[in-house]
Design a protein around this motif. Sequence first.
Motif, PDB file in Angstrom:
ATOM      1  N   THR A 278       0.819  -1.217   0.000  1.00 20.43           N
ATOM      2  CA  THR A 278       0.000   0.000   0.000  1.00 20.43           C
ATOM      3  C   THR A 278       0.849   1.263   0.000  1.00 20.43           C
ATOM      4  N   ARG A 279       2.163   1.131   0.238  1.00 22.97           N
ATOM      5  CA  ARG A 279       3.068   2.285   0.216  1.00 22.97           C
ATOM      6  C   ARG A 279       4.053   2.175  -0.944  1.00 22.97           C
ATOM      7  N   CYS A 280       3.555   1.652  -2.057  1.00 23.37           N
ATOM      8  CA  CYS A 280       4.424   1.432  -3.214  1.00 23.37           C
ATOM      9  C   CYS A 280       4.862   2.729  -3.882  1.00 23.37           C
ATOM     10  N   TYR A 281       4.320   3.860  -3.456  1.00 22.07           N
ATOM     11  CA  TYR A 281       4.739   5.162  -3.987  1.00 22.07           C
ATOM     12  C   TYR A 281       5.965   5.697  -3.257  1.00 22.07           C
ATOM     13  N   SER A 282       6.356   5.035  -2.175  1.00 19.24           N
ATOM     14  CA  SER A 282       7.386   5.568  -1.283  1.00 19.24           C
ATOM     15  C   SER A 282       8.720   4.857  -1.486  1.00 19.24           C
ATOM     16  N   TYR A 283       9.742   5.609  -1.847  1.00 20.38           N
ATOM     17  CA  TYR A 283      11.078   5.059  -2.078  1.00 20.38           C
ATOM     18  C   TYR A 283      11.638   4.366  -0.846  1.00 20.38           C
ATOM     19  N   ASN A 285      10.071   2.662   1.485  1.00 18.40           N
ATOM     20  CA  ASN A 285       9.241   1.603   2.059  1.00 18.40           C
ATOM     21  C   ASN A 285       9.344   0.258   1.336  1.00 18.40           C
ATOM     22  N   GLY A 286      10.324   0.112   0.475  1.00 23.17           N
ATOM     23  CA  GLY A 286      10.482  -1.156  -0.237  1.00 23.17           C
ATOM     24  C   GLY A 286      11.331  -0.954  -1.472  1.00 23.17           C
ATOM     25  N   ARG A 287      11.404  -1.989  -2.311  1.00 23.32           N
ATOM     26  CA  ARG A 287      12.166  -1.872  -3.561  1.00 23.32           C
ATOM     27  C   ARG A 287      11.282  -1.219  -4.611  1.00 23.32           C
ATOM     28  N   PHE A 288      10.990   0.042  -4.370  1.00 15.87           N
ATOM     29  CA  PHE A 288      10.085   0.791  -5.234  1.00 15.87           C
ATOM     30  C   PHE A 288      10.799   1.900  -5.992  1.00 15.87           C
TER      31      PHE A 288
END
Length: 351
Positions: A278-283, A285-288
């Motif tokens: 749900t936080r895939c917009y955030s650098y 918060n994951g490998r995004f």
Amino acid sequence: MKVIDFFSGCGGASEGLRQAGLDITIGLDFDIRAAETYQANFPEALFYNVDIRELDEKVLAKAFKEKNREKEPLLFVACAPCQPFSTQNKSKSEDDIRRTLLDETHRFISKLKPEYILVENVPGLQKIDKEKDGPYKRFITFLESRKYKIREFIAKSEEYGVPQKRKRFVLLACKSEKMEIPPKTHGEGEGLSPILTVKDFIGDFPVIAAGEIHPVDPWHRCPPLSERNLERIQHTLEGGDRRNWPEYLINECHKTHSGHMDVYGRMSWDKPAPTLTTRCYSYSNGRFGHPDTNQHRAISVREASRLQTFPMGFEFKGSIAEASRQIGNAVPCEMAKQFGLAILQHNQKLK
């Protein structure tokens, strides 16, 4: 075949089932932004923006009867919120009221008697109450008492045409003979297509900078980065992570911790994306991070939606955070499409 989509979110499952040829008849979700998105994309469907616990099954049954004068078979989709069962949710509690939402479907199933039922959730839903009377165990007991034939399996979304590593638990129930597991479409093996990659879905998107909004597609946008995070991503290789950084950029908590390498990472062009959250917009918060080392930013909202196989024209409502939450919570459309095709094929064989 008609579809009632409980806990519909923004409509990932409904979109895939619509592409498979099913008739999206009714949707239901409590979240106001997800409801606005759903209604914008499925104007043909009746929608209830309510808590399922407050909806009378007789009201839904009457509305469905009006929309199903041809008496076509019915599929219930019941992808209840997964957070109470997710291994990533370290604060999950036995008291989380979302745990009992699956129980609410019992009365609707009893009233409308759908021919098919589809449940998708995190792996672990079926295990979390294995030795006690939890919501999933109660659901299975209920379905068996109504003579449903049940198929359970773990689906890997990349094996169903989704450019993303995403394991999901799936239940398919049918009033007649038990369904087989829907055939995989991608992977290694005769007749299967190659696994799809990040590049296959977002490789031709226009270049944008962190904080920029593309003038043609307002959802091809991503948040700005802090000065420190901008420096971090500038040091990060395609498919890389904090191991590429000079030591002064590494958080103290990470200097003695070898795990969670996806945090602050960039995606790889030639691999599926990691599981979108749900936080895939955030650098952070994951490998995004975007795989292009000339683009120092997180993936855009539109890119995230494409990695969940939403069509380009799918419309989202709300802020960047709200749209990303809808995308991260969604069933990947292409996977739902393949399940829908399998259900239609199974139903056709019964005729």
